[in-house]
Design an enzyme around this catalytic site. Structure first.
Site, PDB file in Angstrom:
ATOM      1  CB  CYS A   1      -1.282  -0.078   1.195  1.00 22.65           C
ATOM      2  SG  CYS A   1      -0.549   0.995   2.537  1.00 22.65           S
TER       3      CYS A   1
ATOM      4  CB  CYS B   1       1.979   0.915   4.107  1.00 23.23           C
ATOM      5  SG  CYS B   1       0.222   0.607   4.342  1.00 23.23           S
TER       6      CYS B   1
END
Ligand SMILES: [Zn+2]
Ligand SMILES: [Zn+2]
Length: 444
Positions: A77, A80
């Site tokens: 992600c 992230c």
């Protein structure tokens, strides 16, 4: 088989299993070191710390519990991924003060419900007793994380930091110098008598001196054929611009230090007159360039004067230079060999000697020596190296602080010299190739 025999087999089996565990840890920890600045390594290294803690319990002195930052995210992600280098930095800089744990919730699907998170990434702040203090959803910057700990009343200056911490992240006074008076290369003031200007594809670049021009020239990655046609220097007598290809140069050396100086002239007769007054040799551009490029940084290839550089002796006896202290350490990363660095304290000029063994610092003279890692905020809000002119070693933290006080525009922080070396050792060959090159290094 009797009871004793069975017990022995069990003991042997336990020993074998423990051995395998130890081996696994060793393999994963060296792997983590190599890839430590890659986001994917975070998950691995976090799991590794968790694994390590279990078998070692009971063997080691009990360690006081630390506050904990748990980041729940996933390798793929995007926010992230942006968190990954921040977590890595925090882990490094605040080791022993708070724990940083990353949990990949896609790889460990039962972890998300345990923490009751709704989206990733989520950061949860726990105190040393394990009580949740705060949680945040989405990207959270390093500054915000540190500010949050402070707001939560958690003291991060903890006992485990052996080195005095010191940083200055905003200049002591705003740099209000007009841009055209600042050297593109060294950020120093431009002396109008030695100004060099270069027409680049991105517009004119102004440099304080012919030496800064050759530094720039030596770290350009583009094709440099005919580059000198873009360059104009300043006539020492009149202050008028002269195409570099038509100028002659008076090249002399400071009597006491041997450090070179360069004066440019439109007219050879003027250079001859000046030579009577100040000494030196008259050189055409090509000969000057040869001289200027004869000493190069062993890490980033920049032209440098030995008087300004750190001396580096590479295992096997080869001598080279580090255009700055950090570049000097970088020679170990570039050559993959052990080195000995002789550097001067930027405040006092006293000698600092760093020796490495198996790419780690094995001896430091004096033991109190520290590094200044000059850093500057990039336009995207993250921090990058402020470049070779803004780095240095110091005999001790006090000297460093004094130097920072004397240089109000410098920003960065104190780091151990061992960390400065470790940071260089993490670089890939591709990163080393780009090191300090124009457009790759200093956030402008
Ligand atoms: Zn300069
Ligand atoms: Zn260098």
């Amino acid at each position: 088989m009797n009871k004793v025999g069975k017990i022995i087999i069990v003991i042997v089996l336990i020993a074998v299993v423990a051995g395998v565990l130890v081996l696994k840890q060793k393999a994963s920890s060296s792997k983590t070191e190599q890839t430590a600045n890659q986001p994917s390594a975070i998950n691995e290294s976090v799991q590794q710390t968790d694994n390590q803690r279990q078998p070692q319990q009971g063997k080691e002195e009990p360690v006081a519990a630390l506050p904990k930052l748990v980041d729940l995210g996933a390798g793929k992600c995007i926010p992230c991924k942006m968190m990954a280098p921040i977590l890595e930095k925090l882990k490094e800089e605040y080791a022993g003060r708070f724990e940083v744990i990353f949990i990949d919730v896609w790889e460990n699907p039962n972890e998300a419900p345990k923490y009751g998170i709704k989206l990733i990434p989520t950061q949860i702040f726990f105190d040393a007793s394990g009580k949740e203090l705060f949680r945040h959803e989405g990207f959270f910057s390093k500054e915000d994380i540190l500010a949050k700990w402070k707001e939560l009343g958690i003291d991060l200056s903890g006992p485990s930091s052996q080195l005095p911490t010191f940083e200055r992240l905003t200049p002591a006074v705003p740099d209000n110098r007009p841009k055209e008076n600042i050297c593109y290369m060294c950020d120093g003031d431009i002396n109008p008598k030695t100004l060099v200007s270069v027409n680049t594809d991105k517009g004119p670049v102004r440099l304080c001196s012919p030496h800064c021009y050759f530094i720039m020239y030596s770290c350009l990655t583009e094709d440099k054929t005919g580059f000198e046609k873009r360059v104009s220097v300043t006539d020492w007598g009149t202050g008028n611009p002269v195409p570099a290809t038509e100028a002659v140069f008076l090249y002399g050396q400071d009597e006491a230090t041997g450090r070179p100086w360069i004066k440019a002239f439109a007219d050879r007769d003027d250079a001859v007159k000046e030579r009577v007054a100040s000494g030196g040799n008259i050189l055409a551009l090509e000969a000057l360039q040869q001289k200027e490029l004869s000493h190069r940084c062993g890490f980033c290839d920049r032209s440098c004067y030995p008087q300004d550089a750190a001396e580096v002796i590479v295992e096997g006896g080869i001598h080279t230079w580090g255009c700055c202290s950090h570049c000097a350490l970088g020679v170990a990363a570039r050559t993959r060999k052990d080195i000995e660095v002789h550097e001067k304290d930027r405040l006092t000029g006293e000698e600092i000697i760093v020796k490495t063994f198996e790419r780690k610092v094995s001896s430091l003279k004096p033991k109190t020596a520290v590094a200044w890692f000059g850093q500057r905020k990039k336009s995207d809000g993250t921090w990058g190296s402020a470049g070779c002119f803004h780095q240095g070693f110091f005999m001790n933290a006090d000297n460093l602080k004094k130097w920072v006080e004397q240089n109000p525009y410098e920003t960065g922080r104190l780091i151990p010299i061992s960390q400065a070396l470790a940071d260089k050792m993490k670089l890939s060959p591709q990163q080393i190739q780009k090191a300090c090159k124009i457009g790759e290094c200093v956030p402008k």
